[in-house]
Design a protein around this motif. Structure first.
Motif, PDB file in Angstrom:
ATOM      1  N   ASN A 113       0.610   7.658   1.795  1.00 11.98           N
ATOM      2  CA  ASN A 113       1.663   6.785   1.262  1.00 11.98           C
ATOM      3  C   ASN A 113       3.004   6.899   1.981  1.00 11.98           C
ATOM      4  N   LYS A 118       0.313   3.075   7.057  1.00  9.53           N
ATOM      5  CA  LYS A 118       0.338   4.266   6.214  1.00  9.53           C
ATOM      6  C   LYS A 118      -1.070   4.806   6.037  1.00  9.53           C
ATOM      7  N   ASN A 148      -3.826   6.012   3.460  1.00 11.81           N
ATOM      8  CA  ASN A 148      -4.206   5.840   2.052  1.00 11.81           C
ATOM      9  C   ASN A 148      -4.991   7.085   1.658  1.00 11.81           C
ATOM     10  N   THR A 192      -7.414   7.531  -0.053  1.00 16.51           N
ATOM     11  CA  THR A 192      -8.861   7.412  -0.056  1.00 16.51           C
ATOM     12  C   THR A 192      -9.446   7.562   1.348  1.00 16.51           C
ATOM     13  N   LEU A 211      -8.275   6.013   4.479  1.00 13.27           N
ATOM     14  CA  LEU A 211      -8.197   5.055   5.568  1.00 13.27           C
ATOM     15  C   LEU A 211      -6.764   4.922   6.026  1.00 13.27           C
TER      16      LEU A 211
END
Ligand code: NAG
Ligand code: NAG
Ligand code: NAG
Ligand code: NAG
Ligand code: NAG
Ligand code: NAG
Ligand code: NAG
Ligand code: NAG
Ligand code: NAG
Ligand code: NAG
Ligand code: NAG
Ligand code: NAG
Length: 794
Positions: A158, A199, A201, A203, A205
């Protein structure tokens, strides 16, 4: 006493308690959530930590080697902490971090009053001046400064990357929006599609600006993650798995470390040690100039440019950064002549693939590397003085071109049972003649193939494949191509395979997967990774279809079928009739040199999967059925990369059936920790079968039911105890075995197989080493007898 009296009294007590517990003036050795003017200054010796509210991150003075401190932010509440941001200065024990009464954040190193804090951090209002650490790991000072705007070597989930850069801790490498640079100028990697990173993520990626994303190997799970630029110049994504208790690399920008510029100094050649380490060597005619930056210098400086010659360095490329001139030369002599006309030409690169690729190396030799993994047949020709006596140490191109594909060979028909001497001589002569012809034929074949391939790639737009990913087919297209799934050509563990023809006339093998785990995005991510793997000995994936719950992969069609049909044919004919195949003619028996080439090709391809595509590309299902034979019996591995698509329970239950029999390494039955060494085991079994021509769980054509029977152990005793190699050789070509001609090949295959089949994974060599063992470029120690004891000791 009335309630109205008790309440104020207890409140007073509470207040007293609070005050005595945390007097602000002595906030010395405890963790806190914000630094303010009143709890300043902060010293390294105070042993205080600034924690984020969720306790995931901490900031503070971290002891570094040599009694110094750095002011850093790190992942805190895990067993393997990781620094994610630092002020790049070595601080002494009298350093202080404080917020002044005027609201400025000041980091000083003892008596020196210079503010070491990166950029000026003055709060607009002194009263609001506080330093806090957010749950994301962002160190924030008032509303004027945040560490996310000044990253050091790491990006966190983020964190907006736009406009910020990373620098490796040693300062040699940097990452700027979409590029990795050496020395701030020399670009050696550009992000896919050329789009800047936006950015990370959580999860897994990395989202790119204006479209596109990079998927990690464990994409989909919400782990702690970070993207860091290491001192070796490679940008990597790591995730922290609580179960493992450590950081694992799940994506890296450059699998081949030697392609990173600046790894070695000028004139030097970078060599990969297989895993994540490299070393630098000087080319022939050069010697080390300095040790700290691995530079090399000429042993004999040029005196007369008319008196120079060239030394051939196979698989060496001095990759740009230097003054290179690309030319198209008609042939080798043409390329060489062009170099000789230039006084500043230090050498040239030439590719033997028939394209006329010719690059002159002018003025300097920078960023050299050696890379034999790829299918390109290029060599560097280094200009040296005529008096130079050094011989080349970079060889192998010739033998590789001869030992792997494409070599045109016509196989002798299977011999009759009689084995007279004349027949033997005839066979040996045929082999010899075939080798001779193939030597002459190879260049032509290579050329033809290359052009065919290139034209095909152009018409299909496949040059764009690495960036754009594999082609997505509709279900209707697939159905039309396979004529309604009419031509079933195989049933594998992963699903049925049909033959088909696309509208552009390409013949394809269409594999309909069953029991695929995960959703659409994951499938797409996996398929993209599979499609990026290019190796001569891997079946190419052209495209896929994910529609109506179907998961279909479209592969190149490999005409000659799988290796098992050739190896085990005396016992296969019945099955084949069931499959509806034409049994009419027997498959030719593979001779020793072809078996050797198959072994080598397969080993190289698995090594490529393990070592160049990162470790998570385990095959997990290596067996003769998954080794297809192309033109000229060039082996091609299929089904690689699919293990990850499969539901884990399926894989484990499949293996639990029999860990000792078949191709599964013993550890499958024991633990869930599967490493590349499991593939090494399976390959060892295949290797032994290539030599023996029998299934490892069969003997004289019938299944062996005894639980004690262990083929590798039996073969070991025959070869190394009884010294009867002949007993394990394939009886179909045993009579063609000539001790003088074949001993070395067979011996290497058998010994390598024994090493691969060691019960303990750590005793097995890596696949890269296995390939070298078969090649004969490393010495093979005497193996230990393979056993299955490991299974027993719980
Ligand atoms: C404060 O940090 C120290 C050192 O890491 C740790 O041992 C202690 O448990 C922390 N205390 C609190 C209240 O978080
Ligand atoms: C770290 O803290 C987070 C948030 O409090 C928590 O979810 C996680 O389980 C913690 N990890 C460890 C290893 O304690
Ligand atoms: C800070 O001081 C220490 C000694 O106290 C010294 O070793 C170090 O180099 C100094 N660092 C800077 C950035 O001045
Ligand atoms: C920040 O504070 C310093 C010292 O008080 C002052 O010299 C400087 O002008 C201030 N800068 C800004 C941008 O307010
Ligand atoms: C990135 O930053 C530049 C200026 O710094 C801005 O023009 C651009 O719109 C930004 N892009 C995104 C996707 O935020
Ligand atoms: C990042 O690098 C670019 C290109 O060199 C430069 O223009 C920019 O100022 C740098 N940004 C930061 C925050 O250092
Ligand atoms: C880095 O670049 C500078 C000029 O930009 C150059 O002088 C220096 O030699 C370079 N260093 C290396 C190791 O290439
Ligand atoms: C991460 O990516 C996934 C898939 O694209 C998306 O659903 C999710 O909202 C993203 N999470 C964040 C925090 O951006
Ligand atoms: C390289 O690999 C070894 C073992 O596999 C590991 O200990 C080491 O930390 C790795 N180095 C880097 C730079 O990743
Ligand atoms: C040599 O390296 C350059 C730069 O990485 C690359 O563009 C070129 O294709 C390479 N040549 C060969 C023959 O691999
Ligand atoms: C590259 O070589 C050409 C021709 O020799 C020369 O004109 C040019 O200045 C060189 N460029 C560099 C950057 O050295
Ligand atoms: C290479 O090409 C040149 C120019 O076309 C020609 O003169 C020469 O004979 C060729 N050499 C070989 C070995 O084919």
């Amino acid at each position: 006493m009335s309630l109205s009296l008790i309440l104020p009294f207890s409140l007073f007590l509470l207040l007293l308690l609070l005050l005595s517990a945390a007097p602000p003036s002595s906030a010395q050795s405890q963790n806190f959530s914000s630094l303010t003017a009143s709890n300043s200054p902060w010293l390294p010796t105070q042993d205080r930590l600034l924690l984020s509210l969720n306790s995931v991150f901490a900031a503070g003075f971290r002891p570094s080697p040599s009694d110094a401190y750095t002011f850093s932010v790190w992942y805190y509440n895990i067993s393997q902490t990781a620094v994610v941001w630092s002020v790049r200065a070595q601080l002494g024990s009298s350093a202080t971090l404080s917020i002044t009464a005027a609201g400025q954040l000041v980091l000083t190193n003892g008596s020196s009053s210079r503010n070491l804090w990166p950029s000026n951090a003055n709060a607009s209002q002194a009263s609001s001046a506080r330093l806090v650490l957010s749950d994301d790991g962002n160190l924030i000072f008032a509303d004027v400064w945040e560490s996310f705007n000044f990253p050091t070597d790491t990006f966190l989930p983020n964190q907006i990357m736009n406009g910020t850069n990373l620098t490796s801790p040693n300062g040699r490498f940097s990452f700027k929006s979409n590029q990795l640079l050496f020395n701030n100028t020399e670009s050696y990697w550009t992000a896919p599609n050329g789009n800047a990173f936006e950015k990370l993520n959580e999860t897994g990626l990395i989202v790119q600006e204006s479209g596109g994303a990079i998927y990690s190997a464990d994409f989909g799970e919400s782990w702690l993650r970070r993207v860091s630029l290491g001192n070796d110049g490679n940008l990597r994504l790591y995730s922290y798995r609580p179960g493992l208790g450590k950081w694992t690399m799940v994506w890296q920008s450059i699998p081949e470390l030697c392609k990173i510029h600046g790894t070695c100094g000028s004139n030097s050649i970078c060599m990969s040690d297989g895993g994540n380490s490299t070393h630098c060597v000087c080319p022939p005619g050069f010697q080390a100039a300095s040790t700290e930056n691995y530079e090399c210098k000429r042993k004999i400086p040029f005196t007369d440019l008319a008196k120079t010659k060239f030394i051939q360095l196979d698989y060496v490329n001095f990759s740009g950064g230097s003054n290179q001139t690309d030319l198209v030369a008609r042939n080798f002599s043409d390329c060489q002549a062009q170099c000789l006309t230039k006084s500043n030409c230090l050498g040239f690169m030439f590719n033997y693939d028939g394209t006329g690729y010719c690059v002159l190396q002018l003025d300097r030799l920078l960023y050299g590397y050696w890379s034999p993994g790829t299918a390109t047949a290029n060599a560097m020709f280094l200009r040296v003085d005529n008096a130079e006596t050094d011989k080349t140490t970079f060889t192998g191109l010739t033998s590789v071109l001869e030992t792997t594909c494409p070599v045109t060979i016509s196989l002798p028909q299977p011999p009759q049972e009689s084995s007279t001497t004349t027949r033997m001589i005839a066979i040996i002569c045929t082999l010899f003649a075939a080798e001779l012809i193939s030597g002459i034929a190879f260049f032509w074949a290579f050329l033809k193939k290359y052009i065919k391939y290139r034209n095909m790639a152009q018409t299909l737009g496949l040059e764009l494949l690495p960036a754009g990913g594999p082609k997505r087919f509709t279900y209707a297209e697939i159905k039309a191509a396979t004529n309604g799934f009419a031509d079933l050509i195989g049933k594998g563990g992963f699903g049925d395979v049909y033959k088909g023809e696309l509208s552009d006339k390409r013949v394809v093998a269409v594999k309909c997967l069953k029991s695929v785990a995960g959703g659409d995005a994951e499938f797409w991510a996996e398929v993209t990774i599979i499609a990026r793997m290019h190796h001569l000995n891997l079946v190419r994936l052209w495209g896929f279809c994910a529609e109506k719950g179907q998961r279909i992969l479209v592969y190149e069609y490999v005409p000659n079928g799988s290796l098992d049909k050739y190896l085990f044919q005396s016992r296969r004919s019945v099955d084949e009739e069931e499959m509806g195949e034409v049994v009419g003619q027997r498959k030719p028996v593979l001779d020793w040199s072809i078996r050797y080439r198959i072994a080598l090709g397969v080993a190289r391809a698995i090594a490529y999967l393990h070592e160049e595509c990162l470790e998570w590309v385990l095959h997990c299902d290596i067996k003769p059925e998954n080794i297809l034979l192309g033109d000229d019996f060039c082996p091609k591995i299929s089904d690689f990369g699919l293990a990850k698509l499969r539901k884990k329970e399926d894989m484990v239950s499949m293996s639990r059936i029999r860990g000792t029999r078949g191709y599964m390494a013993p550890e499958w039955a024991k633990t869930d920790q599967i490493t590349p060494k499991a593939d090494v085991y399976s390959f060892g079994m295949v290797l032994l079968e290539i030599v023996s021509g029998v299934r490892n769980f069969e003997m004289q054509g019938s299944l062996v039911e005894s639980a004690d029977w262990y083929f590798p152990g039996w073969a070991f005793d025959k070869v190394f105890k009884e010294m009867k190699v002949e007993d394990i050789l394939d009886c179909q070509i045993k009579h063609a075995y000539d001790d003088k001609v074949h001993f070395k090949l067979v011996d290497r295959m058998v010994k390598t197989a024994m090493w691969c089949l060691q019960d303990r994974p750590e005793l097995r060599p890596s696949m890269g080493k296995v390939a070298k063992m078969i090649e004969g470029t490393v010495e093979i120690m005497e193996p230990k007898k393979p056993t299955i004891f490991y299974l027993g000791d719980e």
